[in-house]
Write a protein that holds these residues in place. Structure first.
Motif, short mmCIF file in Angstrom:
data_model
loop_
_atom_site.label_atom_id
_atom_site.label_comp_id
_atom_site.label_asym_id
_atom_site.label_seq_id
_atom_site.Cartn_x
_atom_site.Cartn_y
_atom_site.Cartn_z
N PRO A 53 0.41 10.34 17.82
CA PRO A 53 0.39 8.89 18.05
C PRO A 53 -0.98 8.29 17.67
N PHE A 54 -1.32 8.39 16.40
CA PHE A 54 -2.61 7.89 15.92
C PHE A 54 -2.72 6.38 16.17
N LYS A 55 -3.92 5.93 16.45
CA LYS A 55 -4.18 4.51 16.71
C LYS A 55 -4.94 3.89 15.55
N ASP A 56 -4.75 2.59 15.38
CA ASP A 56 -5.52 1.80 14.41
C ASP A 56 -5.42 2.30 12.97
N ILE A 57 -4.24 2.71 12.57
CA ILE A 57 -4.03 3.14 11.19
C ILE A 57 -3.91 1.90 10.30
N ASP A 58 -4.76 1.80 9.31
CA ASP A 58 -4.69 0.70 8.35
C ASP A 58 -3.72 1.05 7.22
N THR A 59 -3.84 2.26 6.71
CA THR A 59 -3.08 2.67 5.53
C THR A 59 -2.43 4.03 5.76
N VAL A 60 -1.16 4.12 5.37
CA VAL A 60 -0.47 5.41 5.30
C VAL A 60 -0.28 5.70 3.82
N THR A 61 -0.72 6.87 3.38
CA THR A 61 -0.52 7.26 1.99
C THR A 61 0.39 8.47 1.94
N LEU A 62 1.47 8.35 1.19
CA LEU A 62 2.53 9.36 1.18
C LEU A 62 2.41 10.33 0.01
N TYR A 63 2.57 11.61 0.36
CA TYR A 63 2.61 12.69 -0.63
C TYR A 63 3.83 13.58 -0.38
N ILE A 64 4.93 12.97 0.07
CA ILE A 64 6.19 13.70 0.24
C ILE A 64 7.28 12.96 -0.52
N TYR A 75 8.54 6.64 12.72
CA TYR A 75 7.17 7.01 13.09
C TYR A 75 6.16 6.08 12.41
N ILE A 76 6.30 5.90 11.10
CA ILE A 76 5.36 5.05 10.36
C ILE A 76 5.48 3.61 10.82
N ILE A 77 6.69 3.13 11.00
CA ILE A 77 6.88 1.75 11.46
C ILE A 77 6.24 1.55 12.83
N THR A 78 6.37 2.53 13.71
CA THR A 78 5.76 2.44 15.04
C THR A 78 4.24 2.38 14.97
N LEU A 79 3.65 3.06 13.99
CA LEU A 79 2.19 3.01 13.83
C LEU A 79 1.72 1.63 13.39
N ASN A 80 2.63 0.85 12.81
CA ASN A 80 2.35 -0.51 12.35
C ASN A 80 1.10 -0.60 11.45
N PRO A 81 1.09 0.17 10.36
CA PRO A 81 -0.06 0.09 9.46
C PRO A 81 -0.03 -1.23 8.69
N ALA A 82 -1.17 -1.59 8.12
CA ALA A 82 -1.23 -2.78 7.27
C ALA A 82 -0.45 -2.54 5.98
N ARG A 83 -0.46 -1.28 5.51
CA ARG A 83 0.25 -0.97 4.26
C ARG A 83 0.60 0.51 4.18
N VAL A 84 1.55 0.79 3.29
CA VAL A 84 1.94 2.15 2.96
C VAL A 84 1.79 2.28 1.45
N GLU A 101 11.37 -5.34 6.19
CA GLU A 101 11.99 -5.86 7.41
C GLU A 101 11.03 -5.83 8.60
N ASN A 102 10.05 -4.94 8.54
CA ASN A 102 9.08 -4.81 9.64
C ASN A 102 7.71 -5.41 9.28
N ASN A 103 7.68 -6.22 8.23
CA ASN A 103 6.46 -6.92 7.81
C ASN A 103 5.28 -5.98 7.55
N ILE A 104 5.58 -4.84 6.94
CA ILE A 104 4.55 -3.89 6.55
C ILE A 104 4.48 -3.89 5.03
N ASP A 105 3.31 -4.18 4.50
CA ASP A 105 3.12 -4.18 3.05
C ASP A 105 3.19 -2.76 2.50
N PHE A 106 3.56 -2.66 1.24
CA PHE A 106 3.56 -1.36 0.57
C PHE A 106 3.16 -1.55 -0.87
N GLU A 107 2.64 -0.46 -1.44
CA GLU A 107 2.24 -0.45 -2.84
C GLU A 107 2.77 0.83 -3.48
N VAL A 108 3.26 0.71 -4.69
CA VAL A 108 3.55 1.88 -5.51
C VAL A 108 2.29 2.05 -6.36
#
Length: 120
Positions: A53-64, A75-84, A101-108
């Motif tokens: 349950p990490f706190k204050d995550i700004d960015t999630v970067t995916l390698y899966i 899990y990621i939505i619950t962390l409520n990061p600024a972006r993925v 739908e959860n107002n979380i920005d993402f970038e490819v």
């Protein structure tokens, strides 16, 4: 501004992009936490096998790849990061929709390129 980043798909193998990203993120002094298949350390960063349950995550970067992402959606939505960030090969339109739908920005994009071009 330093952005606390969660790396999902972290590897302990030195030739993997997730490992290089962790090293580069720490080099740029971004706080880093990581989840992978095996516990260990990369550049002083603990790699957990649990969805902490990490706190204050700004960015999630995916390698899966997309076929392995569904267990991480809530899990990621619950962390409520600024972006993925969806690194090459991780693009997932189903997850894009959920993030919107959860107002979380993402970038490819590529985390390494973003860091190297000062766009992180």
């Amino acid at each position: 501004m330093k952005k606390k980043t969660l790396v999902i798909g972290a590897s302990l193998k030195s030739n993997r992009y997730s490992t290089v990203s962790i090293k580069r993120l720490t080099m740029y002094e971004h706080p880093v936490v990581a989840i992978g298949l095996r516990e260990g350390k990369v550049s002083g960063v603990d790699v957990s096998v649990e969805k902490e349950p990490f706190k204050d995550i700004d960015t999630v970067t995916l390698y899966i790849n997309p076929s392995r992402q569904a267990p991480y959606y809530d899990y990621i939505i619950t962390l409520n990061p600024a972006r993925v960030i969806f690194n090459p090969g991780t693009e997932n339109p189903e997850f894009f929709t959920l993030l919107k739908e959860n107002n979380i920005d993402f970038e490819v994009a590529c985390t390494l390129v973003l860091l190297g071009t000062n766009q992180y």
